[in-house]
Motif scaffolding. Structure first.
Motif, short mmCIF file in Angstrom:
data_model
loop_
_atom_site.label_atom_id
_atom_site.label_comp_id
_atom_site.label_asym_id
_atom_site.label_seq_id
_atom_site.Cartn_x
_atom_site.Cartn_y
_atom_site.Cartn_z
N HIS A 143 0.83 -1.21 0.00
CA HIS A 143 0.00 0.00 0.00
C HIS A 143 0.87 1.25 0.00
O HIS A 143 0.56 2.24 -0.69
CB HIS A 143 -0.90 -0.03 1.23
CG HIS A 143 -1.95 1.04 1.26
ND1 HIS A 143 -1.71 2.31 1.73
CD2 HIS A 143 -3.25 1.02 0.87
CE1 HIS A 143 -2.81 3.02 1.65
NE2 HIS A 143 -3.76 2.28 1.13
N CYS A 146 2.27 1.88 -3.44
CA CYS A 146 1.22 2.44 -4.32
C CYS A 146 0.99 3.92 -4.03
O CYS A 146 0.68 4.71 -4.93
CB CYS A 146 -0.08 1.66 -4.13
SG CYS A 146 -0.02 -0.05 -4.72
N TYR A 149 3.52 6.00 -5.95
CA TYR A 149 3.08 6.09 -7.34
C TYR A 149 1.95 7.12 -7.49
O TYR A 149 1.94 7.95 -8.40
CB TYR A 149 2.58 4.74 -7.84
CG TYR A 149 3.64 3.74 -8.20
CD1 TYR A 149 4.54 3.98 -9.24
CD2 TYR A 149 3.74 2.52 -7.54
CE1 TYR A 149 5.51 3.05 -9.59
CE2 TYR A 149 4.70 1.58 -7.88
CZ TYR A 149 5.58 1.85 -8.90
OH TYR A 149 6.53 0.93 -9.25
N PHE A 193 0.93 -1.55 -13.38
CA PHE A 193 -0.29 -1.50 -12.56
C PHE A 193 -1.26 -2.62 -12.94
O PHE A 193 -2.03 -3.09 -12.11
CB PHE A 193 -0.97 -0.14 -12.71
CG PHE A 193 -0.12 1.01 -12.22
CD1 PHE A 193 0.82 0.82 -11.21
CD2 PHE A 193 -0.25 2.28 -12.77
CE1 PHE A 193 1.60 1.87 -10.75
CE2 PHE A 193 0.53 3.33 -12.31
CZ PHE A 193 1.45 3.13 -11.31
N HIS A 196 -0.10 -5.53 -11.04
CA HIS A 196 -0.44 -5.36 -9.64
C HIS A 196 -1.93 -5.54 -9.40
O HIS A 196 -2.34 -6.05 -8.35
CB HIS A 196 -0.01 -3.97 -9.17
CG HIS A 196 1.48 -3.84 -9.04
ND1 HIS A 196 2.09 -2.63 -8.72
CD2 HIS A 196 2.49 -4.72 -9.18
CE1 HIS A 196 3.40 -2.81 -8.68
NE2 HIS A 196 3.66 -4.07 -8.96
N SER A 197 -2.74 -5.14 -10.37
CA SER A 197 -4.18 -5.33 -10.24
C SER A 197 -4.53 -6.81 -10.19
O SER A 197 -5.43 -7.22 -9.44
CB SER A 197 -4.90 -4.65 -11.42
OG SER A 197 -6.29 -4.84 -11.34
N ARG A 228 -6.73 0.98 -4.38
CA ARG A 228 -5.65 1.92 -4.68
C ARG A 228 -4.94 1.54 -5.98
O ARG A 228 -4.60 2.41 -6.79
CB ARG A 228 -4.66 1.96 -3.51
CG ARG A 228 -3.44 2.81 -3.77
CD ARG A 228 -2.73 3.22 -2.50
NE ARG A 228 -3.43 4.29 -1.81
CZ ARG A 228 -2.86 5.12 -0.93
NH1 ARG A 228 -1.59 5.01 -0.65
NH2 ARG A 228 -3.55 6.07 -0.34
N ILE A 229 -4.74 0.25 -6.19
CA ILE A 229 -4.11 -0.20 -7.44
C ILE A 229 -5.00 0.15 -8.63
O ILE A 229 -4.53 0.61 -9.67
CB ILE A 229 -3.84 -1.72 -7.39
CG1 ILE A 229 -2.85 -2.06 -6.29
CG2 ILE A 229 -3.30 -2.20 -8.74
CD1 ILE A 229 -2.71 -3.55 -6.03
N LEU A 232 -4.71 3.71 -9.46
CA LEU A 232 -3.47 3.96 -10.20
C LEU A 232 -3.64 3.59 -11.67
O LEU A 232 -3.20 4.32 -12.57
CB LEU A 232 -2.32 3.16 -9.58
CG LEU A 232 -1.77 3.64 -8.24
CD1 LEU A 232 -0.79 2.62 -7.68
CD2 LEU A 232 -1.08 4.99 -8.39
#
Length: 322
Positions: A143, A146, A149, A193, A196-197, A228-229, A232
């Motif tokens: 977190h 992120c 970023y 991202f 990461h998602s 949060r991802i 982004l």
């Protein structure tokens, strides 16, 4: 360098090196965080094997570059993501591959250089999350990365708005080179991202499976990280679309200006082609050219050429080509 944080059942904490591993082995109710950075690969591999990490996961963790992933093993959740070693302006990041082995009462993190998120949480703040569970601490590290970023994307958003305002006053090639560079960097960020998602989605699935390592108690934290991802990903996509629109708009304007220039040149050429033909025809050096002896032929020809030019200009104006 190997450093450890040990949190005992009575909430007392100890900081040290590998010697804390033996202390942790003697107290199964305590939580241990082992962090390795700027390490010797062979030493790291032996330590991970000693802690029961899967050989394939160790191999992935030690690769110089590997796509972010998440995988569930018998005793660990293995996560591999791209953290940040050093952020710079204009969406330029020096990424850092971070691997995590998350167990029921242990967290092992490995990275080749200093990590901003890990350095920030290897403190009393990290103790707070570790006291809940190792997976909570791992998610907070994720977190925090992120958040860095996100902060840089917000800063870039202000700059992008400024570029849009300047573009309306008149873009140029230098501005387009700058926007193209940003779009290229946004493409790389979108790819990161997106990986990461997928990790966030897999974590939500693992929560519903209710394993010993991660369960419903962590659902709120997992959702927070995943949202949060996703933010982004949506922000980088939005900025990418804006950059693409600016580039396409500039190319359309440039193409329109070029078409206007070519149309004017074409009209001028169309006017002078018949005039050039007549001038060339009567400029030939033959002795018996007809009309050569007409006393006012020169003026007649100039008048005829003027008439043709005027007629063509009026025709082009009627067709709105001029």
């Amino acid at each position: 360098m190997i450093k450890c944080m040990l949190l005992k059942a009575d909430k007392t904490s100890l900081y040290g090196a590998e010697e804390l591993i033996e202390t942790w082995n003697q107290d199964p109710t305590s939580f241990l965080w082992i962090d390795m950075d700027s390490h010797d690969p062979e030493q790291e591999r032996k330590l991970m094997q000693k802690m029961g990490c899967h050989p394939l996961a160790i191999k992935d963790a030690q690769r110089e570059r590997h796509p972010p992933k998440i995988e569930l093993f018998k005793n660990y959740i293995f996560m591999l993501y791209r953290g940040i070693y050093q952020p710079q302006d204009d969406l330029l990041f020096e990424h850092l591959q971070i691997s995590m082995f998350v167990g029921k009462n242990i967290l092992i993190t490995s990275h080749a250089k200093k990590s901003m998120s890990i350095d920030n949480l290897f403190s009393a703040e990290g103790e707070k999350y570790l006291s809940k569970s190792p997976i909570t601490l791992a998610l907070r590290i994720f977190h925090f990365s992120c958040g860095i970023y996100l902060q840089k994307l917000f800063e870039f958003e202000e700059k992008l708005e400024s570029i849009e305002d300047k573009f309306q006053l008149g873009g140029d090639d230098k501005m387009m080179q700058e926007i193209t560079l940003y779009r290229s960097r946004l493409t790389k960020l979108k790819r990161t991202f997106s990986y990461h998602s997928n990790i966030g989605s897999e974590l939500k699935i693992l929560v519903t499976d209710d394993t010993d390592i991660i369960n419903q108690a962590e659902l709120h934290t997992v959702i927070d990280v995943h949202e949060r991802i996703e933010r982004l990903l949506s922000l980088s996509q939005m900025h990418y679309d804006i950059c693409s629109d600016l580039i396409n708009g500039y190319l359309s304007i440039t193409s329109h200006q070029l078409n206007e220039t070519m149309r004017v040149l074409t009209v001028i050429t169309a006017i002078f082609i018949p005039l050039g033909f007549l001038a060339g025809l009567y400029g030939m050096n033959f002795e018996y050219i007809p009309e050569l002896k007409i006393s006012h032929g020169y003026f007649y020809l100039l008048g005829f050429m003027g008439f043709i030019a005027t007629a063509l200009i009026l025709l082009f104006k009627k067709k709105k080509w001029l």
